[in-house]
Write a protein that holds these residues in place. Structure first.
Motif, PDB file in Angstrom:
ATOM      1  N   ARG A  97      -3.719  -8.109   0.873  1.00  0.00           N
ATOM      2  CA  ARG A  97      -3.012  -9.347   0.514  1.00  0.00           C
ATOM      3  C   ARG A  97      -2.990  -9.461  -1.002  1.00  0.00           C
ATOM      4  N   PHE A  98      -1.800  -9.572  -1.534  1.00  0.00           N
ATOM      5  CA  PHE A  98      -1.643  -9.690  -2.983  1.00  0.00           C
ATOM      6  C   PHE A  98      -2.206 -11.033  -3.433  1.00  0.00           C
ATOM      7  N   THR A  99      -3.028 -11.006  -4.467  1.00  0.00           N
ATOM      8  CA  THR A  99      -3.719 -12.222  -4.888  1.00  0.00           C
ATOM      9  C   THR A  99      -2.831 -13.168  -5.677  1.00  0.00           C
ATOM     10  N   ASN A 100      -1.700 -12.671  -6.201  1.00  0.00           N
ATOM     11  CA  ASN A 100      -0.911 -13.506  -7.104  1.00  0.00           C
ATOM     12  C   ASN A 100       0.531 -13.706  -6.645  1.00  0.00           C
ATOM     13  N   ASN A 101       0.840 -13.341  -5.396  1.00  0.00           N
ATOM     14  CA  ASN A 101       2.134 -13.698  -4.811  1.00  0.00           C
ATOM     15  C   ASN A 101       1.993 -13.766  -3.293  1.00  0.00           C
ATOM     16  N   HIS A 102       3.086 -13.991  -2.584  1.00  0.00           N
ATOM     17  CA  HIS A 102       3.028 -14.227  -1.142  1.00  0.00           C
ATOM     18  C   HIS A 102       3.055 -12.949  -0.311  1.00  0.00           C
ATOM     19  N   TRP A 103       3.125 -11.800  -0.919  1.00  0.00           N
ATOM     20  CA  TRP A 103       3.236 -10.539  -0.186  1.00  0.00           C
ATOM     21  C   TRP A 103       1.904 -10.124   0.442  1.00  0.00           C
ATOM     22  N   GLN A 104       2.020  -9.369   1.541  1.00  0.00           N
ATOM     23  CA  GLN A 104       0.890  -8.627   2.070  1.00  0.00           C
ATOM     24  C   GLN A 104       1.399  -7.282   2.585  1.00  0.00           C
ATOM     25  N   LEU A 105       0.474  -6.357   2.759  1.00  0.00           N
ATOM     26  CA  LEU A 105       0.877  -4.990   3.065  1.00  0.00           C
ATOM     27  C   LEU A 105      -0.121  -4.372   4.025  1.00  0.00           C
ATOM     28  N   SER A 106       0.366  -3.823   5.123  1.00  0.00           N
ATOM     29  CA  SER A 106      -0.418  -2.970   6.005  1.00  0.00           C
ATOM     30  C   SER A 106      -0.081  -1.534   5.646  1.00  0.00           C
ATOM     31  N   ARG A 107      -1.075  -0.755   5.302  1.00  0.00           N
ATOM     32  CA  ARG A 107      -0.816   0.629   4.900  1.00  0.00           C
ATOM     33  C   ARG A 107      -0.050   1.390   5.992  1.00  0.00           C
ATOM     34  N   ARG A 108      -0.500   1.222   7.246  1.00  0.00           N
ATOM     35  CA  ARG A 108       0.138   1.951   8.339  1.00  0.00           C
ATOM     36  C   ARG A 108       1.588   1.531   8.500  1.00  0.00           C
ATOM     37  N   ALA A 109       1.839   0.203   8.546  1.00  0.00           N
ATOM     38  CA  ALA A 109       3.203  -0.277   8.746  1.00  0.00           C
ATOM     39  C   ALA A 109       4.096   0.082   7.558  1.00  0.00           C
ATOM     40  N   PHE A 110       3.545   0.023   6.357  1.00  0.00           N
ATOM     41  CA  PHE A 110       4.304   0.369   5.152  1.00  0.00           C
ATOM     42  C   PHE A 110       4.804   1.809   5.236  1.00  0.00           C
ATOM     43  N   CYS A 111       3.897   2.730   5.571  1.00  0.00           N
ATOM     44  CA  CYS A 111       4.273   4.138   5.624  1.00  0.00           C
ATOM     45  C   CYS A 111       5.290   4.405   6.734  1.00  0.00           C
ATOM     46  N   GLU A 112       5.153   3.690   7.866  1.00  0.00           N
ATOM     47  CA  GLU A 112       6.121   3.855   8.948  1.00  0.00           C
ATOM     48  C   GLU A 112       7.490   3.317   8.549  1.00  0.00           C
ATOM     49  N   THR A 113       7.523   2.150   7.938  1.00  0.00           N
ATOM     50  CA  THR A 113       8.798   1.527   7.579  1.00  0.00           C
ATOM     51  C   THR A 113       9.559   2.347   6.555  1.00  0.00           C
ATOM     52  N   LEU A 114       8.855   2.829   5.533  1.00  0.00           N
ATOM     53  CA  LEU A 114       9.518   3.562   4.449  1.00  0.00           C
ATOM     54  C   LEU A 114       9.473   5.071   4.644  1.00  0.00           C
ATOM     55  N   GLN A 115       8.881   5.512   5.784  1.00  0.00           N
ATOM     56  CA  GLN A 115       8.794   6.943   6.097  1.00  0.00           C
ATOM     57  C   GLN A 115       8.133   7.712   4.955  1.00  0.00           C
ATOM     58  N   VAL A 116       6.989   7.167   4.543  1.00  0.00           N
ATOM     59  CA  VAL A 116       6.219   7.728   3.432  1.00  0.00           C
ATOM     60  C   VAL A 116       4.988   8.433   3.983  1.00  0.00           C
ATOM     61  N   ARG A 117       4.696   9.610   3.479  1.00  0.00           N
ATOM     62  CA  ARG A 117       3.521  10.353   3.938  1.00  0.00           C
ATOM     63  C   ARG A 117       2.258   9.973   3.177  1.00  0.00           C
ATOM     64  N   GLU A 118       2.405   9.517   1.937  1.00  0.00           N
ATOM     65  CA  GLU A 118       1.242   9.255   1.090  1.00  0.00           C
ATOM     66  C   GLU A 118       1.415   7.903   0.400  1.00  0.00           C
ATOM     67  N   LEU A 119       0.433   7.017   0.582  1.00  0.00           N
ATOM     68  CA  LEU A 119       0.424   5.717  -0.096  1.00  0.00           C
ATOM     69  C   LEU A 119      -0.911   5.561  -0.807  1.00  0.00           C
ATOM     70  N   LEU A 120      -0.840   5.304  -2.101  1.00  0.00           N
ATOM     71  CA  LEU A 120      -2.030   5.083  -2.918  1.00  0.00           C
ATOM     72  C   LEU A 120      -1.941   3.681  -3.510  1.00  0.00           C
ATOM     73  N   LEU A 121      -2.930   2.849  -3.219  1.00  0.00           N
ATOM     74  CA  LEU A 121      -3.029   1.525  -3.824  1.00  0.00           C
ATOM     75  C   LEU A 121      -4.159   1.559  -4.848  1.00  0.00           C
ATOM     76  N   ILE A 122      -3.886   1.080  -6.061  1.00  0.00           N
ATOM     77  CA  ILE A 122      -4.925   1.028  -7.076  1.00  0.00           C
ATOM     78  C   ILE A 122      -4.921  -0.351  -7.729  1.00  0.00           C
ATOM     79  N   ASN A 123      -6.051  -0.724  -8.259  1.00  0.00           N
ATOM     80  CA  ASN A 123      -6.168  -1.987  -8.990  1.00  0.00           C
ATOM     81  C   ASN A 123      -5.213  -1.995 -10.170  1.00  0.00           C
ATOM     82  N   ASP A 124      -4.595  -3.143 -10.424  1.00  0.00           N
ATOM     83  CA  ASP A 124      -3.571  -3.197 -11.473  1.00  0.00           C
ATOM     84  C   ASP A 124      -4.130  -2.881 -12.851  1.00  0.00           C
ATOM     85  N   PHE A 125      -5.361  -3.272 -13.118  1.00  0.00           N
ATOM     86  CA  PHE A 125      -5.893  -2.983 -14.440  1.00  0.00           C
ATOM     87  C   PHE A 125      -6.421  -1.554 -14.552  1.00  0.00           C
TER      88      PHE A 125
END
Length: 318
Positions: free
Chosen positions: A73-101
């Motif tokens: 869940r994004f701390t500074n906007n209304h978005w949220q993201l499920s890694r599994r659903a994200f990769c299925e929706t965008l047909q992505v094999r690799e998703l890397l989430l990192i801290n913004d700073f």
């Protein structure tokens, strides 16, 4: 050839780009309020380039907050993201989430001399930690470590929430005003956009005057126009930034240099360069000489967070 996408997602805007040949391409900035989810924003971004979901193999997104687990869940906007659903929706094999700073810190490894203004002269010790500090919506603080492998490690932290340091009697009096307004006084309570307003109110209270401005942009505009009260706010802002940056250097042994980033400082660069930042940065009593030769730069690059997301993805794949 694989194609990757990088993103730097803030509270108001999401910046996206393709990462091609270890460089950014086709940068766009989208308003987060215009899309119900990151998947839909990215789909719109890809469509603008005549690309469909499945056209990218890997994604790295820089996001504010801790990035463990499937659901983010994004701390500074209304978005949220499920890694599994994200990769299925965008047909992505690799998703890397990192801290913004962390992404911001990694972005420092791709800067050119044209991307920086020197605030304090000195010689960086290339094998030592580098400090990254940035007033924006909040105060971000990060550390960048060179590794023997040639890679870089970014250490995320919550350095913006340290106690605000006091170095003079005037600052002690201001701190008392801030404490009356806010309770516990963090560095972020002064060194941020909203912190400019807090500092203006504290200065007015100390001088028995009514506050004139209630938005950060009004404070900076007044200072840039030469208003004495606005200049006083920015001068104290820069001095406190110097103290906090110097404290981080002492704590981390940050002799690799200090990078000043974020949305606030580039707008007031002339005031920062003419301010008492350098004096406050080195004002450490018996340890003042330790700070004297450490370089400090103001980063003026447009998309350092995106660059850092690309570096993170590149390192993860090598």
């Amino acid at each position: 050839m694989t194609r990757a996408l990088v993103g730097d997602i803030g509270g108001t805007n999401a910046r996206f780009a393709l990462w091609q040949d270890n460089a950014l391409a086709s940068v766009q900035v989208l308003a987060t309020a215009d899309y119900p989810s990151p998947e839909q924003a990215i789909t719109a971004y890809l469509a603008s380039l005549d690309l469909a979901p499945g056209a990218i193999d890997a994604v790295c997104l820089a996001c504010a907050g801790p990035v463990g687990g499937d659901l983010f869940r994004f701390t500074n906007n209304h978005w949220q993201l499920s890694r599994r659903a994200f990769c299925e929706t965008l047909q992505v094999r690799e998703l890397l989430l990192i801290n913004d700073f962390s992404a911001m810190a990694l972005g420092m490894t791709r800067l050119t001399p044209e991307d920086c203004l020197q605030v304090c002269p000195g010689e960086a010790e290339v094998e030592r930690p580098r400090v990254i500090i940035g007033p924006g919506t909040g105060l971000g603080v990060g550390t960048l470590l060179p590794l023997a492998s040639g890679h870089w490690q970014a250490l995320p932290g919550e350095g913006g929430h340290v106690d605000l340091p006091i170095g003079t009697a005037h600052e002690a009096a201001l701190w008392l005003q801030l404490e009356q307004q806010l309770g516990h006084v963090r560095a972020e309570d002064v060194l941020s956009g909203s912190g400019l307003v807090n500092l203006h109110r504290a200065l007015c209270a100390l001088e028995g005057q009514a506050p004139r401005w209630h938005e950060p942009a009004d404070v900076t505009a007044a200072a840039l126009a030469g208003d004495a009260q606005g200049l006083a706010v920015l001068e104290q802002f820069c001095r406190w930034l110097g103290r906090v940056a110097g404290n981080n250097v002492l704590t981390l042994g940050g002799r690799g240099g200090v990078y000043l980033v974020g949305g606030v400082l580039p707008r007031v660069a002339p005031l920062l360069l003419a301010s008492g930042f350098a004096e406050a940065f080195r004002d450490k009593g018996c340890m003042s000489d330790y700070l004297a030769g450490i370089p400090v730069w103001l980063v003026t690059a447009e998309y350092p967070g995106l660059l850092g997301a690309g570096v993170a993805l590149q390192q993860a794949r090598s």
